[in-house]
Design a protein around this motif. Sequence first.
Motif, PDB file in Angstrom:
ATOM      1  N   ASP A  55       0.822  -1.215   0.000  1.00 45.77           N
ATOM      2  CA  ASP A  55       0.000   0.000   0.000  1.00 45.77           C
ATOM      3  C   ASP A  55       0.854   1.263   0.000  1.00 45.77           C
ATOM      4  OD1 ASP A  55       0.994  -0.432   2.520  1.00 45.77           O
ATOM      5  OD2 ASP A  55      -0.828   0.196   3.573  1.00 45.77           O
ATOM      6  N   ARG A  57       3.530   1.659  -2.463  1.00 41.96           N
ATOM      7  CA  ARG A  57       4.383   1.524  -3.644  1.00 41.96           C
ATOM      8  C   ARG A  57       4.242   2.686  -4.623  1.00 41.96           C
ATOM      9  NH1 ARG A  57       4.273  -5.005  -5.081  1.00 41.96           N
ATOM     10  NH2 ARG A  57       5.366  -5.649  -3.172  1.00 41.96           N
ATOM     11  N   HIS A  58       3.470   3.673  -4.257  1.00 38.40           N
ATOM     12  CA  HIS A  58       3.296   4.810  -5.160  1.00 38.40           C
ATOM     13  C   HIS A  58       4.614   5.566  -5.345  1.00 38.40           C
ATOM     14  CE1 HIS A  58       1.314   8.099  -7.240  1.00 38.40           C
ATOM     15  NE2 HIS A  58       1.903   8.945  -6.418  1.00 38.40           N
ATOM     16  N   TYR A  83       4.237  -1.693 -11.791  1.00 39.13           N
ATOM     17  CA  TYR A  83       4.575  -0.461 -11.089  1.00 39.13           C
ATOM     18  C   TYR A  83       4.305   0.782 -11.939  1.00 39.13           C
ATOM     19  CZ  TYR A  83       7.044  -3.763  -8.092  1.00 39.13           C
ATOM     20  OH  TYR A  83       7.353  -4.812  -7.276  1.00 39.13           O
ATOM     21  N   GLU A  85       1.807   2.000 -13.627  1.00 39.09           N
ATOM     22  CA  GLU A  85       0.552   2.740 -13.475  1.00 39.09           C
ATOM     23  C   GLU A  85       0.443   3.428 -12.122  1.00 39.09           C
ATOM     24  OE1 GLU A  85      -3.102   0.928 -15.030  1.00 39.09           O
ATOM     25  OE2 GLU A  85      -1.851  -0.776 -15.611  1.00 39.09           O
ATOM     26  N   ASP A  86       1.363   3.126 -11.203  1.00 44.07           N
ATOM     27  CA  ASP A  86       1.309   3.740  -9.876  1.00 44.07           C
ATOM     28  C   ASP A  86       2.361   4.837  -9.758  1.00 44.07           C
ATOM     29  OD1 ASP A  86       0.252   4.169  -7.428  1.00 44.07           O
ATOM     30  OD2 ASP A  86       1.138   2.428  -6.443  1.00 44.07           O
TER      31      ASP A  86
END
Length: 365
Positions: A55, A57-58, A83, A85-86
């Motif tokens: 939660d 990993r942005h 990864y 798309e985040d």
Amino acid sequence: MDTAMRIEVLPARLGDCLLVECVRGSGPPWRMLVDGGPPGTWPRLEKRLSRLEPDERHIDVTVVTHIDGDHIGGMLPFLRSEYAEDVGDYWFNGPPHLPSRDRVQGSVAEGLSLVAALLGDSAGPVLPWNRAFGGGPVDTGDESGFIEVPVPDGPRVTVLSPTHERLEVLDREWTEAIDQARRVWQGAVRPDIARPDILEPLGDLAAVAARKTADDTTAPNGSSIALLVEHRGARAVLGADAFGPVLGAALLGVAAHRGLPALEVDALKLPHHASRRNVTESLLEAAPARHYLVSTNGDTYHHPDDEALARVILTAPEGPTLWFNYRTQRTARWADPGLYERYGYCASFPDSPETGTVLELPATA
């Protein structure tokens, strides 16, 4: 003392792959990924990202500094991964951002996998691209120019490079530059650079630093996105492969804007893997630092150059630390106790060749 900023220089062979975190008062840190190294770097980067809490990993910003294969190769699998798309925003100057965008975009954009991924193609979604710049180029304008990017509840980020002139040069040479990058992606090694590394005695660093060297003139390096990141009193320059004179002029521009003669920083990631063509005395005088980061294993171009590190040691404030992300024959020479004692610096190496190096900067504000 609390940590304000954490700079992780991953092992990326001859290239760059940096993970920068700025600690917030609560919640996950503001996070920036800078470059992906050459193609073989992706497994290490993927392993590192997998260690982040699911939660958290942005990634706020991913920067592709320029189109050289040793910076962009590992970004291609990243963009195809879970990864991609985040990421809040991607900073990269591609064909749509060059001065003659119509001519360049029509001729090469469709065949350029990184740009195709950023634009959105059948292999993936549309990704946010240069949103911080209104979708336009990352362009500081004239020499000594800079761009401050507001980051709510995050660091102060200032773009130092490239200038509009450097983007014009890249525009003229785009096709040749991207062809060279593709050859690196495909594992090609130019015969003119595959040569033995000759290690000369260090001895008198003043004599080493005084050797005459030409400045870098390559179009991709000149177009590098270089940044100043400041957070809770910590200050770091991420030099990519930018030209020394361009970086130095921008840093002096920032200093003058703040009423300072020079901009003292905590850390400087030396441009172009500590090449003598990019690490100039004028750059080092514009941003005196306590820590100097070197990203390379020297296996192709034999960086870091002795002249560059000698200039660092002789120009830096008292007691600087050299941070290497690889221990090699070339870098280990700088851990000589005699040199330490004579010149008043020290060197730091990673515990393992798989881990790279990590510098934590304390909060002072």
